[in-house]
Design an enzyme around this catalytic site. Sequence first.
Site, PDB file in Angstrom:
ATOM      1  N   ARG A   6      43.709 -61.219 -22.320  1.00  0.00           N
ATOM      2  CA  ARG A   6      42.369 -61.508 -22.835  1.00  0.00           C
ATOM      3  C   ARG A   6      42.082 -62.869 -23.026  1.00  0.00           C
ATOM      4  O   ARG A   6      42.849 -63.621 -22.988  1.00  0.00           O
ATOM      5  CB  ARG A   6      42.501 -60.682 -24.167  1.00  0.00           C
ATOM      6  CG  ARG A   6      43.506 -61.030 -25.139  1.00  0.00           C
ATOM      7  CD  ARG A   6      43.195 -60.577 -26.661  1.00  0.00           C
ATOM      8  NE  ARG A   6      44.301 -60.656 -27.382  1.00  0.00           N
ATOM      9  CZ  ARG A   6      44.573 -61.602 -28.264  1.00  0.00           C
ATOM     10  NH1 ARG A   6      43.604 -62.872 -27.993  1.00  0.00           N
ATOM     11  NH2 ARG A   6      45.704 -61.763 -28.731  1.00  0.00           N
ATOM     12  N   LYS A  24      56.389 -55.676 -24.670  1.00  0.00           N
ATOM     13  CA  LYS A  24      57.047 -57.118 -24.307  1.00  0.00           C
ATOM     14  C   LYS A  24      58.294 -56.890 -23.730  1.00  0.00           C
ATOM     15  O   LYS A  24      58.990 -57.661 -22.935  1.00  0.00           O
ATOM     16  CB  LYS A  24      57.362 -57.602 -25.645  1.00  0.00           C
ATOM     17  CG  LYS A  24      56.151 -58.034 -26.271  1.00  0.00           C
ATOM     18  CD  LYS A  24      56.509 -58.787 -27.770  1.00  0.00           C
ATOM     19  CE  LYS A  24      55.225 -59.422 -28.439  1.00  0.00           C
ATOM     20  NZ  LYS A  24      54.149 -58.384 -28.865  1.00  0.00           N
ATOM     21  N   HIS A  51      53.617 -66.434 -38.456  1.00  0.00           N
ATOM     22  CA  HIS A  51      53.402 -66.183 -36.961  1.00  0.00           C
ATOM     23  C   HIS A  51      51.909 -66.152 -36.678  1.00  0.00           C
ATOM     24  O   HIS A  51      51.546 -65.871 -35.720  1.00  0.00           O
ATOM     25  CB  HIS A  51      54.187 -64.985 -36.490  1.00  0.00           C
ATOM     26  CG  HIS A  51      55.536 -65.021 -36.759  1.00  0.00           C
ATOM     27  ND1 HIS A  51      56.416 -65.816 -36.504  1.00  0.00           N
ATOM     28  CD2 HIS A  51      56.370 -64.209 -37.817  1.00  0.00           C
ATOM     29  CE1 HIS A  51      57.627 -65.602 -36.785  1.00  0.00           C
ATOM     30  NE2 HIS A  51      57.627 -64.626 -37.645  1.00  0.00           N
ATOM     31  N   GLU A  71      65.089 -60.724 -30.509  1.00  0.00           N
ATOM     32  CA  GLU A  71      65.333 -62.009 -29.515  1.00  0.00           C
ATOM     33  C   GLU A  71      65.931 -63.071 -30.612  1.00  0.00           C
ATOM     34  O   GLU A  71      65.921 -63.113 -31.621  1.00  0.00           O
ATOM     35  CB  GLU A  71      63.895 -62.543 -29.241  1.00  0.00           C
ATOM     36  CG  GLU A  71      63.163 -61.674 -28.069  1.00  0.00           C
ATOM     37  CD  GLU A  71      62.066 -62.342 -27.800  1.00  0.00           C
ATOM     38  OE1 GLU A  71      61.426 -62.240 -26.549  1.00  0.00           O
ATOM     39  OE2 GLU A  71      61.535 -63.182 -28.609  1.00  0.00           O
TER      40      GLU A  71
END
Length: 636
Positions: A296, A116, A234, A200
């Site tokens: 994907r 990431k 999440h 973040e």
Amino acid sequence: MFDKILIANRGEIACRVIQTARSMGVRTVAVYSDADADALHVQQADEAIRLGPAPVAESYLRGDLIVQAALETGAQAIHPGYGFLSENPDFVEAVEAAGLTFIGPSAKAIRAMGLKDAAKALMEQARVPVVPGYHGENQDPASLSKKAEAIGYPVLIKAVAGGGGKGMRLVEGPKNFLENLSSAQAEARTAFGNPDVLIEKYIQSPRHIEVQIFGDGTDAVHLFERDCSLQRRHQKVIEEAPAPGMTDAMRQAMGDAAVRAAKAIGYSGAGTVEFIVDGSEGLRLDGFWFMEMNTRLQVEHPVTEAITGVDLVEWQLRVAAGEPLPARQQDLSINGHAFEARLYAEDVPAGFLPATGVIDYLSFPDDARIDSGVTAGSEISPWYDPMIAKVTVHGPDRASALRSLSAALDATQVAGTVTNVSFLRKLSREPGFVAGDVDTGLIAREEALLCAKDQPTSRDIAVAAATAADIGQGPLVGFSLWAPLQRDIVLAIDGDMQVARLTVHDDSRIDVQIGGEITTLTRRGSDWGMPAVRHGDRITVFGAQTLTFDVVDPLDRGGVVMGGDTVLAPMPGLVRDVAVAAGQAVSEGDRIAVLEAMKMEHVLRAPRDGIVASVSVATGDQVTAGALMVALEEAS
């Protein structure tokens, strides 16, 4: 086009790929573990090859065995599905080194987006907006804590190699940062083999909106957006397309950004660019940021197929076989609205704990798309994701599609294992969701209502008792010389015993007395006013809520009631950590142990204040559901 492909996956996605391949005249090879020997994807494929024992490390993650199976069966290409090896660049290279085709992006593209932190730097170069945060290599806890303070709480800790909510923690303030960091790193190490994380800024009213893209290595198009804001921990629960409140300008901006992301890495195949969107003041052109790219096919791809009319798996096969993109951007359009709900074997009131068991009965509505890898008789094992099915509906607009979703969930019937269907039904009717006022915190805010345990009504109990009595049909049913026939049925649900006295008037009408209340039931076809099914010594009633009752032998009504003196394993799993020792004082809510199950970590906490009397497990132990882990005694 390929003559034969191997599907390196299991469950519903393997069945989904088989369906399209068959329609294209392409033969399929399934692979399976010992736990999946009788699975639906094995039955549906033209051939099937055993990989190994149930653990994924010995079966579905054995890329060498998968490549060998493809070569032995004459398959020309491998479709990875999602999860497992689908985003593993080393596997892609091994497939190609064997002279086979990987149905998906290149190893280079996967690597570019797999971490990431590196992906965000690449996106900044491609003029794709990114969330403020720390994406550096320094993983020292003290340094990360300082970075979090500099960014400003609340922050998200995210595994750099992660996805699916694993290795992710929301931290509200500095007090709990280090504990959450340690937990996220441990979960990331288990799930991805890489404990590194990034930090973040957490958006206060976030929406999760993602864009489906498709590339051929040179060009790319987008197939519009999906809103996946209905999440818990999440993990997506209900997805929809298009996103509510989306404007043409916002759609174009997000679509253009997603296409730039795909072209920046020479992307080929199906992929998804995920954005976090600030929904606090409506959708704004300056209020969306790149979150990650999934290289994907996504679990929720059916909603995109529903609104575009595109078979994304067919596109995958065609592009992988060397064909150009099947459509240009101007050829694509949105038709109506679609929803997908994920039906899982999980105990919602117990904190969404994964459930296991054999599915004794399974029925879905005919007017919904059902993607499933199980049938009646299938076992939900502790080894894999406990998904039962994805229920997808389509309508001319959002309101009608949502009504169709609610109706489809009402008509979904599962017996044999606990499911989240009641939770999904409540969620589909939640006023904020119905109004399109969604964000990723909605489920948490409404948890008390959405996750409340279903309580049986007198009619639920009456129908269960009538079903258990198995009253036949015919002119002599209920006949006795002096009075209507009476019979007692003893039922139990969640340890609560109910004695129902049935008075049978004839084969179509009975009275059921529960305590001082009498409920009259009239037979409608094969049921007593609402559907119900008997499976073994249990009755499952499919009314406004799905409830399962045990039929109790009236001569054997004993039972054990557990108090707050023990900490039991809520599911089968691996003990990752034991935080207490015998003789130690604990307070209610203290961390007792960490149990890993379904690739997720679950913290078990003290049910009350007390002294640890005994510890029955050690780190590394495998435990079964209900196993005694720690016993407490009163403080002296």
